[in-house]
Design a protein around this motif. Structure first.
Motif, PDB file in Angstrom:
ATOM      1  N   ILE A   1     -25.067  -4.778 -74.828  1.00  0.00           N
ATOM      2  CA  ILE A   1     -24.757  -6.024 -73.874  1.00  0.00           C
ATOM      3  C   ILE A   1     -25.617  -7.377 -74.407  1.00  0.00           C
ATOM      4  O   ILE A   1     -25.221  -8.418 -74.572  1.00  0.00           O
ATOM      5  CB  ILE A   1     -24.936  -5.768 -72.383  1.00  0.00           C
TER       6      ILE A   1
ATOM      7  N   ILE B   1     -24.099  -8.282 -77.611  1.00  0.00           N
ATOM      8  CA  ILE B   1     -22.818  -9.068 -77.543  1.00  0.00           C
ATOM      9  C   ILE B   1     -23.100 -10.482 -77.099  1.00  0.00           C
ATOM     10  O   ILE B   1     -22.585 -11.391 -77.931  1.00  0.00           O
ATOM     11  CB  ILE B   1     -21.937  -8.215 -76.515  1.00  0.00           C
TER      12      ILE B   1
ATOM     13  N   TYR C   1     -22.215 -13.425 -79.665  1.00  0.00           N
ATOM     14  CA  TYR C   1     -21.223 -14.220 -79.140  1.00  0.00           C
ATOM     15  C   TYR C   1     -21.452 -15.431 -79.258  1.00  0.00           C
ATOM     16  O   TYR C   1     -21.032 -16.567 -79.754  1.00  0.00           O
ATOM     17  CB  TYR C   1     -20.939 -13.665 -78.010  1.00  0.00           C
TER      18      TYR C   1
ATOM     19  N   THR D   1     -14.873  -2.738 -81.176  1.00  0.00           N
ATOM     20  CA  THR D   1     -15.995  -3.509 -81.336  1.00  0.00           C
ATOM     21  C   THR D   1     -17.273  -2.380 -81.503  1.00  0.00           C
ATOM     22  O   THR D   1     -18.116  -2.491 -82.428  1.00  0.00           O
ATOM     23  CB  THR D   1     -16.571  -4.763 -80.447  1.00  0.00           C
ATOM     24  N   PRO D   2     -17.828  -1.759 -80.318  1.00  0.00           N
ATOM     25  CA  PRO D   2     -19.023  -0.889 -80.378  1.00  0.00           C
ATOM     26  C   PRO D   2     -18.879   0.217 -81.526  1.00  0.00           C
ATOM     27  O   PRO D   2     -19.939   0.606 -82.197  1.00  0.00           O
ATOM     28  CB  PRO D   2     -19.274  -0.417 -79.167  1.00  0.00           C
TER      29      PRO D   2
ATOM     30  N   ILE E   1     -21.203  -4.741 -83.574  1.00  0.00           N
ATOM     31  CA  ILE E   1     -21.245  -5.698 -82.289  1.00  0.00           C
ATOM     32  C   ILE E   1     -21.310  -7.218 -82.957  1.00  0.00           C
ATOM     33  O   ILE E   1     -20.663  -8.018 -82.472  1.00  0.00           O
ATOM     34  CB  ILE E   1     -22.690  -5.526 -81.739  1.00  0.00           C
TER      35      ILE E   1
ATOM     36  N   ALA F   1     -18.387  -9.427 -81.879  1.00  0.00           N
ATOM     37  CA  ALA F   1     -18.781 -10.606 -80.983  1.00  0.00           C
ATOM     38  C   ALA F   1     -18.141 -12.037 -81.696  1.00  0.00           C
ATOM     39  O   ALA F   1     -17.531 -12.928 -81.145  1.00  0.00           O
ATOM     40  CB  ALA F   1     -20.113 -10.752 -80.813  1.00  0.00           C
TER      41      ALA F   1
ATOM     42  N   LEU G   1     -16.568 -11.723 -72.586  1.00  0.00           N
ATOM     43  CA  LEU G   1     -18.015 -11.191 -72.281  1.00  0.00           C
ATOM     44  C   LEU G   1     -18.058  -9.823 -71.463  1.00  0.00           C
ATOM     45  O   LEU G   1     -18.669  -8.906 -71.594  1.00  0.00           O
ATOM     46  CB  LEU G   1     -18.895 -12.101 -72.056  1.00  0.00           C
TER      47      LEU G   1
ATOM     48  N   LEU H   1     -16.290  -7.059 -73.253  1.00  0.00           N
ATOM     49  CA  LEU H   1     -17.159  -6.698 -74.309  1.00  0.00           C
ATOM     50  C   LEU H   1     -18.163  -5.670 -73.379  1.00  0.00           C
ATOM     51  O   LEU H   1     -18.567  -4.503 -73.854  1.00  0.00           O
ATOM     52  CB  LEU H   1     -17.529  -7.611 -75.115  1.00  0.00           C
ATOM     53  N   SER H   2     -18.802  -6.147 -72.439  1.00  0.00           N
ATOM     54  CA  SER H   2     -19.822  -5.679 -71.771  1.00  0.00           C
ATOM     55  C   SER H   2     -19.078  -4.079 -71.191  1.00  0.00           C
ATOM     56  O   SER H   2     -20.059  -3.169 -71.347  1.00  0.00           O
ATOM     57  CB  SER H   2     -20.522  -6.328 -70.507  1.00  0.00           C
TER      58      SER H   2
ATOM     59  N   ILE I   1     -18.928  -1.770 -73.912  1.00  0.00           N
ATOM     60  CA  ILE I   1     -20.330  -1.104 -74.210  1.00  0.00           C
ATOM     61  C   ILE I   1     -20.686  -0.074 -73.267  1.00  0.00           C
ATOM     62  O   ILE I   1     -21.224   0.939 -73.766  1.00  0.00           O
ATOM     63  CB  ILE I   1     -21.303  -2.360 -74.415  1.00  0.00           C
TER      64      ILE I   1
END
Length: 169
Positions: free
Chosen positions: A51, A54, A58, A123-124, A129, A133, A147, A150-151, A154
């Motif tokens: 996180i 990211i 980002y 992404t992960p 990352i 991002a 975000l 994406l979190s 993760i």
């Protein structure tokens, strides 16, 4: 408590795992297991690092994109021929073809076929990352929840990968 962490080298191991998961997430759980961290420490460290990565990449990519948009016209103006004849214009229109690597092709395929969900989910584990991002910022920065998505990705992958590694290896 901090003194105990420093004496046992646990702090160094956690920092290693957090940094690894912020850059290349897929390698963080095996690193954590080899470092001797338990299941919950692995999940906590990989989630926190992912996180943090990211958010860091980002916002960094947002600054890079803005800087590129400011500098590009100025640099382009340096190389434009002032009075181009028809013949010169034809020479300038014959630009070099772009060379696509397998990674560029993969990114284009993911974005066109799966859209934002593909970038968020992959992404992960596949894109890394920093690249994920950057793509999220470039293509989906107007989505206020990017975000958060994406979190959540993760967190999901942290639990999944850590569980797989802990119970199979």
């Amino acid at each position: 408590m901090l003194l105990i962490l420093l004496k046992s080298n646990l702090a160094y191991k956690l920092v290693q795992v957090v940094l690894m998961s912020g850059i290349k997430f897929i390698f963080a759980p095996p690193l954590s297991i080899e470092s001797g961290l338990n299941y919950f420490q692995t999940i906590g460290a990989t989630t926190a690092g992912g996180i943090a990565g990211i958010f860091f990449f980002y916002h960094l990519s947002g600054g890079i994109i803005r800087l590129y948009r400011i500098i590009r016209p100025k640099v382009k103006a340096l190389f434009i021929v002032p009075e181009a004849t028809h013949e010169n214009q034809q020479k300038h229109t014959n630009k070099r073809k772009k060379i696509f690597t397998w990674k560029n092709k993969l990114i284009v395929k993911i974005r066109s076929k799966y859209g934002m969900a593909g970038i968020v989910i992959l992404t992960p584990i596949l894109l890394s990352i920093p690249i994920g991002a950057f793509l999220a910022n470039k293509y989906y920065s107007r989505n206020k929840n990017i975000l958060l998505y994406l979190s959540a990705s993760i967190i999901f992958w942290s639990f999944s990968i850590s569980t797989i590694y802990f119970f199979t290896f």
